[in-house]
Write a protein that holds these residues in place. Structure first.
Motif, PDB file in Angstrom:
ATOM      1  N   GLU A  73      40.279 -95.452  57.073  1.00 14.91           N
ATOM      2  CA  GLU A  73      39.832 -96.718  57.670  1.00 14.91           C
ATOM      3  C   GLU A  73      38.332 -96.779  57.863  1.00 14.91           C
ATOM      4  N   LYS A  74      37.829 -95.647  58.424  1.00 17.99           N
ATOM      5  CA  LYS A  74      36.431 -95.683  58.835  1.00 17.99           C
ATOM      6  C   LYS A  74      35.486 -95.066  57.807  1.00 17.99           C
ATOM      7  N   ALA A  75      36.029 -94.701  56.637  1.00 17.90           N
ATOM      8  CA  ALA A  75      35.205 -93.979  55.661  1.00 17.90           C
ATOM      9  C   ALA A  75      33.931 -94.741  55.289  1.00 17.90           C
ATOM     10  N   ARG A  76      34.078 -96.006  54.944  1.00 14.93           N
ATOM     11  CA  ARG A  76      32.895 -96.784  54.518  1.00 14.93           C
ATOM     12  C   ARG A  76      31.858 -96.883  55.619  1.00 14.93           C
ATOM     13  N   GLU A  77      32.363 -97.111  56.823  1.00 20.29           N
ATOM     14  CA  GLU A  77      31.456 -97.236  57.964  1.00 20.29           C
ATOM     15  C   GLU A  77      30.682 -95.936  58.149  1.00 20.29           C
ATOM     16  N   GLU A  78      31.384 -94.803  58.039  1.00 19.72           N
ATOM     17  CA  GLU A  78      30.738 -93.507  58.191  1.00 19.72           C
ATOM     18  C   GLU A  78      29.726 -93.295  57.076  1.00 19.72           C
ATOM     19  N   GLY A  79      30.110 -93.703  55.863  1.00 21.19           N
ATOM     20  CA  GLY A  79      29.204 -93.591  54.727  1.00 21.19           C
ATOM     21  C   GLY A  79      27.911 -94.355  54.976  1.00 21.19           C
ATOM     22  N   LEU A  80      28.044 -95.538  55.532  1.00 22.60           N
ATOM     23  CA  LEU A  80      26.851 -96.344  55.841  1.00 22.60           C
ATOM     24  C   LEU A  80      26.013 -95.671  56.923  1.00 22.60           C
ATOM     25  N   ASN A  81      26.711 -95.134  57.920  1.00 24.72           N
ATOM     26  CA  ASN A  81      25.990 -94.427  58.996  1.00 24.72           C
ATOM     27  C   ASN A  81      25.174 -93.277  58.446  1.00 24.72           C
ATOM     28  N   ILE A  82      25.819 -92.477  57.630  1.00 22.91           N
ATOM     29  CA  ILE A  82      25.125 -91.319  57.047  1.00 22.91           C
ATOM     30  C   ILE A  82      23.906 -91.790  56.270  1.00 22.91           C
ATOM     31  N   CYS A  83      24.100 -92.853  55.505  1.00 15.91           N
ATOM     32  CA  CYS A  83      23.012 -93.367  54.674  1.00 15.91           C
ATOM     33  C   CYS A  83      21.835 -93.813  55.531  1.00 15.91           C
ATOM     34  N   VAL A  84      22.119 -94.572  56.556  1.00 13.96           N
ATOM     35  CA  VAL A  84      21.048 -95.061  57.426  1.00 13.96           C
ATOM     36  C   VAL A  84      20.330 -93.898  58.114  1.00 13.96           C
ATOM     37  N   GLU A  85      21.107 -92.912  58.577  1.00 10.89           N
ATOM     38  CA  GLU A  85      20.485 -91.716  59.192  1.00 10.89           C
ATOM     39  C   GLU A  85      19.557 -91.025  58.204  1.00 10.89           C
ATOM     40  N   GLN A  86      20.008 -90.930  56.956  1.00  8.51           N
ATOM     41  CA  GLN A  86      19.199 -90.269  55.938  1.00  8.51           C
ATOM     42  C   GLN A  86      17.877 -91.006  55.761  1.00  8.51           C
ATOM     43  N   ILE A  87      17.967 -92.341  55.718  1.00  5.83           N
ATOM     44  CA  ILE A  87      16.749 -93.126  55.526  1.00  5.83           C
ATOM     45  C   ILE A  87      15.790 -92.914  56.692  1.00  5.83           C
ATOM     46  N   GLN A  88      16.339 -92.920  57.903  1.00  8.07           N
ATOM     47  CA  GLN A  88      15.485 -92.700  59.086  1.00  8.07           C
ATOM     48  C   GLN A  88      14.764 -91.365  58.983  1.00  8.07           C
ATOM     49  N   ARG A  89      15.522 -90.359  58.540  1.00  6.33           N
ATOM     50  CA  ARG A  89      14.929 -89.029  58.442  1.00  6.33           C
ATOM     51  C   ARG A  89      13.877 -88.991  57.334  1.00  6.33           C
ATOM     52  N   LEU A  90      14.176 -89.672  56.229  1.00  4.78           N
ATOM     53  CA  LEU A  90      13.246 -89.669  55.094  1.00  4.78           C
ATOM     54  C   LEU A  90      11.934 -90.377  55.426  1.00  4.78           C
ATOM     55  N   LYS A  91      12.021 -91.398  56.262  1.00  6.40           N
ATOM     56  CA  LYS A  91      10.819 -92.131  56.651  1.00  6.40           C
ATOM     57  C   LYS A  91       9.814 -91.200  57.325  1.00  6.40           C
ATOM     58  N   GLN A  92      10.354 -90.140  57.955  1.00 10.81           N
ATOM     59  CA  GLN A  92       9.486 -89.210  58.685  1.00 10.81           C
ATOM     60  C   GLN A  92       8.851 -88.167  57.797  1.00 10.81           C
ATOM     61  N   VAL A  93       9.335 -88.023  56.575  1.00 12.67           N
ATOM     62  CA  VAL A  93       8.828 -86.938  55.723  1.00 12.67           C
ATOM     63  C   VAL A  93       7.501 -87.346  55.095  1.00 12.67           C
ATOM     64  N   GLU A  94       6.499 -86.526  55.323  1.00 16.21           N
ATOM     65  CA  GLU A  94       5.178 -86.833  54.780  1.00 16.21           C
ATOM     66  C   GLU A  94       5.205 -86.745  53.257  1.00 16.21           C
ATOM     67  N   GLY A  95       4.713 -87.798  52.625  1.00 15.75           N
ATOM     68  CA  GLY A  95       4.699 -87.803  51.165  1.00 15.75           C
ATOM     69  C   GLY A  95       5.769 -88.685  50.569  1.00 15.75           C
ATOM     70  N   VAL A  96       6.745 -89.074  51.389  1.00 14.19           N
ATOM     71  CA  VAL A  96       7.783 -89.985  50.913  1.00 14.19           C
ATOM     72  C   VAL A  96       7.284 -91.405  51.182  1.00 14.19           C
ATOM     73  N   HIS A  97       7.093 -92.157  50.113  1.00 16.44           N
ATOM     74  CA  HIS A  97       6.507 -93.491  50.257  1.00 16.44           C
ATOM     75  C   HIS A  97       7.515 -94.621  50.158  1.00 16.44           C
ATOM     76  N   GLY A  98       8.773 -94.246  50.073  1.00 16.27           N
ATOM     77  CA  GLY A  98       9.779 -95.291  49.996  1.00 16.27           C
ATOM     78  C   GLY A  98      11.130 -94.697  49.649  1.00 16.27           C
ATOM     79  N   ILE A  99      12.102 -95.569  49.530  1.00 17.28           N
ATOM     80  CA  ILE A  99      13.420 -95.095  49.107  1.00 17.28           C
ATOM     81  C   ILE A  99      13.885 -95.864  47.883  1.00 17.28           C
ATOM     82  N   HIS A 100      14.733 -95.183  47.095  1.00 14.63           N
ATOM     83  CA  HIS A 100      15.358 -95.830  45.950  1.00 14.63           C
ATOM     84  C   HIS A 100      16.844 -95.869  46.275  1.00 14.63           C
ATOM     85  N   LEU A 101      17.320 -97.066  46.568  1.00 14.95           N
ATOM     86  CA  LEU A 101      18.692 -97.213  47.049  1.00 14.95           C
ATOM     87  C   LEU A 101      19.645 -97.525  45.899  1.00 14.95           C
ATOM     88  N   MET A 102      20.499 -96.552  45.596  1.00 16.55           N
ATOM     89  CA  MET A 102      21.447 -96.722  44.488  1.00 16.55           C
ATOM     90  C   MET A 102      22.836 -96.897  45.091  1.00 16.55           C
TER      91      MET A 102
END
Lengths: 307, 222, 165
Positions: free
Chosen positions: A255-284
């Motif tokens: 039931e909640k798989a997609r929601e969890e998948g989205l959560n993980i994705c958003v968390e990843q993006i938040q973390r990536l924003k903090q990494v020096e040298g990462v200038h953006g994301i490529h969302l596939m």
């Protein structure tokens, strides 16, 4: 400014970029493109158009890119080395520029064995590194590979791919440096799930000063199910999925798989924003284009800067 | 050496369908070393063809012969003595030998009993693998003795691509990633700096792409 | 109607299968006279060409009998034979003779009864399969005639084929 594309402007101004991806249809049906484009409009800065990905015959990247321009969107035209020789590639680059395409990604291409025409001849006249050099030469020296002058040089913003997780790990940064030296203006990575390993990779990138020479966009893909997570882990070449991700997806249940998948994705993006040298994301968002809006919204990436 | 593999018997039977008498010609060169077309294989194939014909109620007379090589005129000449008594020749030599035989004996159809596959080595008895693509422009000095054309499935010159997994190629987990091999070897040799250089675009005109090739040594021409 | 009496050739290694055959004899065990024995120092000596040749010469079936796996007098001979039999079976299948007409068996020198059992088994199998397909067509060679159990050496009518050059 090399090409003056939307993507280039955003990256050059130091803003965090978001690129999306669109897989062309397995035929001449334009409505598929229109539907997917609609889901991406306003949510990303430019859209990757894949080139017969996985060696499955689809509408050509140049055609779809041209259609996106007609729709008022910006494409990142992907070009693989598997199907075209240097004559065809340079010819297509001329054509692409004439059609208004300004971003090009130079890739090796999946082996034809994976696709629906495994008995085809593979070309690989040039490899991705040499293709980068070729496009740069066309843009900056106004010459084709063979040496002739170009009538109307294509001013492209040149991209390449990087896979921080493929073997050999120690060599990946050196290969990235080579791509930068060959002409890459921006890099998109394979989708990342192992944040720790990616951060170590970025550390090595910074040590070489590469983050100041090229714009790196980290690849992100939302997981739809634990099955998808497992598939990525086991079957997809050059992909690393940590066990804790599998556990989280499994724990979410059907039931909640997609929601969890989205959560993980958003968390990843938040973390990536903090990494020096990462200038953006490529969302596939593979086969889940309608999740793109939700993801960029929750990750605080809306609204996208004006073109 | 050149590695070849025998064609399926039913394909060979179809090729020799019009004939009741043939020469089965092996070669003591490469195809003997890779156990595809030597004296023994000539014997096995001939037995199998005779048996198959007999089950159809037909006969098949075979002259079994194994030549020293089929790629040199001198070694093909012995056939001239008796070839006119046979309407066709089934050759187990590599593609070069089969063609040369056909050239020397223009009145005889020469049929291939094998599929010529690659230039390779004997990894262990019974196992042969590809090493060289005869591209005509060898770069083995730059890649630690490992060929990127033959051993990388995409013939990349600045590999590896992003598809390798555990040192194996994306196309098959049994196939080594050529660039992983090159990387490991250069590391062993202490020559990793060679990988920091971008290898330039290759000229494919020295390989098959440039058209059928020829090599001449004037000093040896009589 | 005359019952079909198959000709079955048994390639037996000296150390195990042939000795088992002798033992079957001294034990007065009955086994079909259809089986003609060829004695080899080891089944590893068997060449695929021999396995095909017996069929060309008119055998309806054949088998290779060697030591038990792991007990080969020459250590790995019976393993080599096993692989060659496997390949020869495939070739016989492709040639239209039939994979089932050839088999590999393992036994120890003490297994007289097993020898007899295998001989009976193969004879019955081949009897059911009928004469070799090369005998059905027109212009086929006449089947070689044998005269019962041969206790050694080559079965009658089975001279080695000279290699032509």
């Amino acid at each position: 400014m090399k090409a003056g594309s939307n993507l280039e402007k955003i990256l050059s101004s130091g803003q965090f970029a978001v690129t999306g991806e669109l897989g062309p249809p397995k035929g001449a049906d334009v409505s598929v493109i229109e539907r997917k484009a609609k889901l991406l409009r306003g949510n990303v800065d430019s859209i990757n158009v894949t080139d017969n990905q996985t060696a499955i015959v689809r509408m050509s990247s140049i055609a779809v890119s041209a259609l996106l321009i007609r729709m008022g969107l910006e494409p990142n035209m992907q070009m693989v080395c598997r199907d075209r020789n240097r004559i065809a590639m340079q010819s297509d680059i001329f054509g692409a520029y004439a059609l208004g395409i300004r971003n090009i990604l130079c890739l090796s291409g999946d082996h034809q064995k994976f696709g629906n025409h495994p008995t085809a001849k593979n070309v690989f006249d040039l490899d991705s590194m040499q293709l980068l050099q070729t496009v740069k030469r066309m843009r900056d020296e106004h010459k084709v590979l063979g040496g002739d002058e170009i009538e109307g040089p294509p001013q492209m913003f040149i991209g390449a791919a990087a896979n921080p997780f493929a073997d050999p790990f120690e060599y990946r940064v050196i290969r990235l440096a080579k791509k930068v030296a060959s002409g890459a203006d921006f890099i998109q990575t394979q989708c990342i799930y192992d944040m720790g390993k990616f951060e170590r990779f970025m550390q090595m990138v910074r040590e070489r000063g590469l983050h100041q020479k090229v714009h790196i966009l980290a690849g992100v893909t939302p997981l739809k199910s634990v099955g998808m997570a497992k598939y990525m882990k086991e079957k997809v070449a050059g992909m690393e999925v940590p066990d804790e991700i599998i556990t989280r997806m499994k724990g979410a249940g059907k039931e909640k798989a997609r929601e969890e998948g989205l959560n993980i994705c958003v968390e990843q993006i938040q973390r990536l924003k903090q990494v020096e040298g990462v200038h953006g994301i490529h969302l596939m968002a593979i086969e889940w284009e309608d999740a793109v809006h939700t993801i960029v919204e929750r990750a605080g990436l809306l609204p996208r800067p004006e073109a | 050496m050149i590695i070849a593999e025998g064609k399926p018997i039913k394909d060979i039977l179809a090729m020799i369908e019009p004939y009741d008498k043939i020469i089965v010609a092996g070669c003591k060169g490469c195809v003997t070393v890779c156990s595809t077309g030597g004296e023994k294989e000539v014997g096995i194939l001939s037995s199998a063809l005779r048996l198959a014909r007999q089950t159809q109620g037909r006969q098949l007379e075979i002259k079994e012969v194994t030549l020293e090589r089929q790629c040199d005129t001198e070694y093909l000449e012995p056939l001239r003595e008796y070839i006119d008594s046979y309407p066709a020749v089934l050759s187990l030599a590599c593609g070069a030998g089969i063609q040369f035989l056909a050239e020397k004996f223009r009145k005889h159809p020469v049929l291939p009993a094998v599929d010529t596959q690659f230039i390779g080595v004997t990894e262990e008895q019974g196992v042969w693998t590809e090493r060289c693509q005869a591209c005509g422009n060898c770069v083995l000095d730059q890649t630690g003795g490992i060929c990127p054309v033959a051993r990388c499935s995409k013939s990349l010159f600045n590999g590896p691509c992003g598809g390798s997994k555990n040192g194996k190629c994306e196309i098959d987990s049994q196939v080594d990633c050529g660039w992983q091999l090159i990387y490991d070897r250069l590391k062993e040799l202490g020559q990793l700096e060679k990988l920091e250089v971008v290898m330039p675009v290759k000229s494919w005109s020295t390989s098959r792409d440039g058209g059928p090739r020829k090599r001449v040594r004037e000093d040896l021409k009589i | 109607m005359e019952k079909f009496e198959p000709i079955v050739i048994a390639f037996c290694c000296h150390y195990c299968a042939y000795t088992a055959a002798d033992l079957a004899g001294t034990m007065r065990l009955q086994y079909p006279s259809n089986v003609r024995i060829i004695r080899l120092p080891c089944t590893g000596k068997v060449d695929i060409r021999h396995l095909l040749e017996v069929f060309e010469k008119g055998a309806d079936g054949a088998y290779v009998a060697g030591c038990l796996e792991g007990d080969c007098h020459f250590l790995k001979g019976n393993f080599r034979a096993k692989k060659r039999v496997a390949l020869a079976k495939r070739i016989l299948g492709d040639a239209g003779i039939g994979e089932d007409r050839l088999e590999m068996f393992n036994m120890s020198a003490a297994m007289g009864p097993r020898f007899a059992e295998v001989a009976r088994e193969m004879t019955e199998r081949i009897r059911k399969l009928g004469p070799s397909p090369i005998k059905k067509g027109k212009g086929a060679e006449p089947s070689a005639k044998g005269n019962g159990k041969n206790a050694g050496g080559m079965a009658q009518g089975m001279e080695p084929k000279a290699q032509s050059l």
